[in-house]
Write an enzyme that holds these catalytic residues in place. Sequence first.
Site, PDB file in Angstrom:
ATOM      1  N   GLU A  43       0.871  -1.191   0.000  1.00 21.03           N
ATOM      2  CA  GLU A  43       0.000   0.000   0.000  1.00 21.03           C
ATOM      3  C   GLU A  43       0.897   1.228   0.000  1.00 21.03           C
ATOM      4  OE1 GLU A  43      -3.616   2.360   2.314  1.00 21.03           O
ATOM      5  OE2 GLU A  43      -2.493   0.845   3.425  1.00 21.03           O
ATOM      6  N   ASP A  95       9.578   8.302   0.059  1.00 21.44           N
ATOM      7  CA  ASP A  95       8.732   8.894  -0.970  1.00 21.44           C
ATOM      8  C   ASP A  95       8.661   7.890  -2.116  1.00 21.44           C
ATOM      9  OD1 ASP A  95       7.746  10.310  -3.222  1.00 21.44           O
ATOM     10  OD2 ASP A  95       8.283  12.183  -2.229  1.00 21.44           O
ATOM     11  N   ASP A 117      -3.039  11.591  -2.009  1.00 24.82           N
ATOM     12  CA  ASP A 117      -3.038  13.067  -2.039  1.00 24.82           C
ATOM     13  C   ASP A 117      -3.417  13.543  -3.447  1.00 24.82           C
ATOM     14  OD1 ASP A 117      -2.267  13.006   0.565  1.00 24.82           O
ATOM     15  OD2 ASP A 117      -0.169  13.530   0.212  1.00 24.82           O
ATOM     16  N   LYS A 121      -2.974  21.163  -8.285  1.00 23.90           N
ATOM     17  CA  LYS A 121      -2.448  21.997  -9.367  1.00 23.90           C
ATOM     18  C   LYS A 121      -1.997  21.128 -10.549  1.00 23.90           C
ATOM     19  CE  LYS A 121      -0.924  25.837  -6.566  1.00 23.90           C
ATOM     20  NZ  LYS A 121      -0.081  25.961  -5.398  1.00 23.90           N
ATOM     21  N   ASP A 153     -12.625   9.453  -2.315  1.00 26.02           N
ATOM     22  CA  ASP A 153     -13.917  10.143  -2.408  1.00 26.02           C
ATOM     23  C   ASP A 153     -13.771  11.386  -3.288  1.00 26.02           C
ATOM     24  OD1 ASP A 153     -12.315  11.612  -0.601  1.00 26.02           O
ATOM     25  OD2 ASP A 153     -14.106  12.614   0.167  1.00 26.02           O
ATOM     26  N   THR A 192     -10.445   2.166   5.081  1.00 24.65           N
ATOM     27  CA  THR A 192      -9.260   2.897   5.547  1.00 24.65           C
ATOM     28  C   THR A 192      -9.735   3.986   6.514  1.00 24.65           C
ATOM     29  OG1 THR A 192      -9.210   4.749   3.985  1.00 24.65           O
ATOM     30  CG2 THR A 192      -8.420   2.622   3.170  1.00 24.65           C
ATOM     31  N   GLU A 193      -8.762   4.661   7.147  1.00 23.87           N
ATOM     32  CA  GLU A 193      -9.150   5.738   8.065  1.00 23.87           C
ATOM     33  C   GLU A 193      -9.904   6.848   7.330  1.00 23.87           C
ATOM     34  OE1 GLU A 193      -5.206   5.904   8.894  1.00 23.87           O
ATOM     35  OE2 GLU A 193      -5.408   4.208  10.252  1.00 23.87           O
TER      36      GLU A 193
HETATM   37  C1  LIG Z   1      -4.759  11.377   2.558  1.00 28.54           C
HETATM   38  S1  LIG Z   1      -3.704  10.272   3.362  1.00 28.54           S
HETATM   39  C2  LIG Z   1      -4.550   8.690   3.236  1.00 28.54           C
HETATM   40  C3  LIG Z   1      -4.065   7.702   4.266  1.00 28.54           C
HETATM   41  C4  LIG Z   1      -4.653   6.282   4.140  1.00 28.54           C
HETATM   42  N1  LIG Z   1      -4.262   5.650   2.901  1.00 28.54           N
HETATM   43  C5  LIG Z   1      -6.155   6.281   4.278  1.00 28.54           C
HETATM   44  O1  LIG Z   1      -6.837   6.017   3.269  1.00 28.54           O
HETATM   45  O2  LIG Z   1      -6.647   6.491   5.390  1.00 28.54           O
HETATM   46  C6  LIG Z   1      -2.394  10.069   2.153  1.00 28.54           C
HETATM   47  C7  LIG Z   1      -1.105   9.552   2.767  1.00 28.54           C
HETATM   48  O3  LIG Z   1      -0.199   9.258   1.699  1.00 28.54           O
HETATM   49  C8  LIG Z   1       1.109   9.700   2.055  1.00 28.54           C
HETATM   50  N2  LIG Z   1       1.815   9.957   0.796  1.00 28.54           N
HETATM   51  C9  LIG Z   1       1.461  10.862  -0.147  1.00 28.54           C
HETATM   52  N3  LIG Z   1       2.329  10.839  -1.172  1.00 28.54           N
HETATM   53  C10 LIG Z   1       3.245   9.885  -0.881  1.00 28.54           C
HETATM   54  C11 LIG Z   1       4.385   9.395  -1.560  1.00 28.54           C
HETATM   55  N4  LIG Z   1       4.776   9.914  -2.732  1.00 28.54           N
HETATM   56  N5  LIG Z   1       5.095   8.408  -0.983  1.00 28.54           N
HETATM   57  C12 LIG Z   1       4.723   7.906   0.225  1.00 28.54           C
HETATM   58  N6  LIG Z   1       3.640   8.334   0.914  1.00 28.54           N
HETATM   59  C13 LIG Z   1       2.910   9.304   0.371  1.00 28.54           C
HETATM   60  C14 LIG Z   1       0.852  10.946   2.884  1.00 28.54           C
HETATM   61  O4  LIG Z   1       1.941  11.279   3.719  1.00 28.54           O
HETATM   62  C15 LIG Z   1      -0.395  10.557   3.671  1.00 28.54           C
HETATM   63  O5  LIG Z   1      -0.071   9.920   4.891  1.00 28.54           O
END
Ligand SMILES: C[S@@+](CC[C@H](N)C(=O)[O-])C[C@H]1O[C@@H](n2cnc3c(N)ncnc32)[C@H](O)[C@@H]1O
Length: 212
Positions: A43, A95, A117, A121, A153, A192-193
């Site tokens: 994931e 990352d 995320d 933009k 969503d 998920t959360e």
């Molecule tokens: C909006 S949260 C969703 C968390 C979880 N997947 C959920 O559905 O509850 C997105 C997560 O992805 C991580 N994230 C975003 N871009 C990432 C990347 N390029 N590599 C690793 N983690 C990333 C962020 O730090 C954040 O914790």
Amino acid sequence: MRLRNVPGAREVMVENEYVFTEPEGMCGTWKEVFGNDNPIHIEIGMGKGTFITTLAGMNPDINYVGIEKYSSVLLRAVEKQDELQLPNLRFIRMDAENINEVFGVDEVDRIYLNFSDPWPKDRHAKRRLTSRQFFARYDKMLKKEGRVEFKTDNRVLFDFSVEEVKEAGWNLVECTYDLHSDERLNEGNVMTEYEKKFSDMGNPICKLIADR
Ligand SMILES: C[S@@+](CC[C@H](N)C(=O)[O-])C[C@H]1O[C@@H](n2cnc3c(N)ncnc32)[C@H](O)[C@@H]1O
């Protein structure tokens, strides 16, 4: 995700037996890490890890790797794993841009992307985990019959993702704009959360599954 800096989180990550903080160069080592040949599901952007930890508990014959960029967020998942000690679960703090330095050709059987995320933009589109640039990375490490599963969503991000699946030359195997009302696709769904938070607010959850 709102980020709260947790003092000491980085140090916990470096020392914890379930976390890799310098994973570059691990291509080809995952069977050794888990000590077996079981399929590997990952994931990317796992947040606090409820989804992947639940799956790992339910499916001991599948190995799970959760990837998260920030130590402060990952900390919750690590604390839970310290209690549970699931042998089929590991975490990587990184990352995902560099994911091809961590998983080799055909090393992964499934990729989950949950509430990624949105990077609203246009000039940041290639940072979206469902961009064609990321599908090109997934193409290298995912087994031929492997698949990507994505939930959100965010309708704008979802519509973009559907287009990117096609643009990348992948197949859209499943696509729903209201997962929780779709009896077939929702069967066995692990929330998920973010999914719980946004569906409690009344937002429909979109899901797609893509393969090649
Ligand atoms: C909006 S949260 C969703 C968390 C979880 N997947 C959920 O559905 O509850 C997105 C997560 O992805 C991580 N994230 C975003 N871009 C990432 C990347 N390029 N590599 C690793 N983690 C990333 C962020 O730090 C954040 O914790």
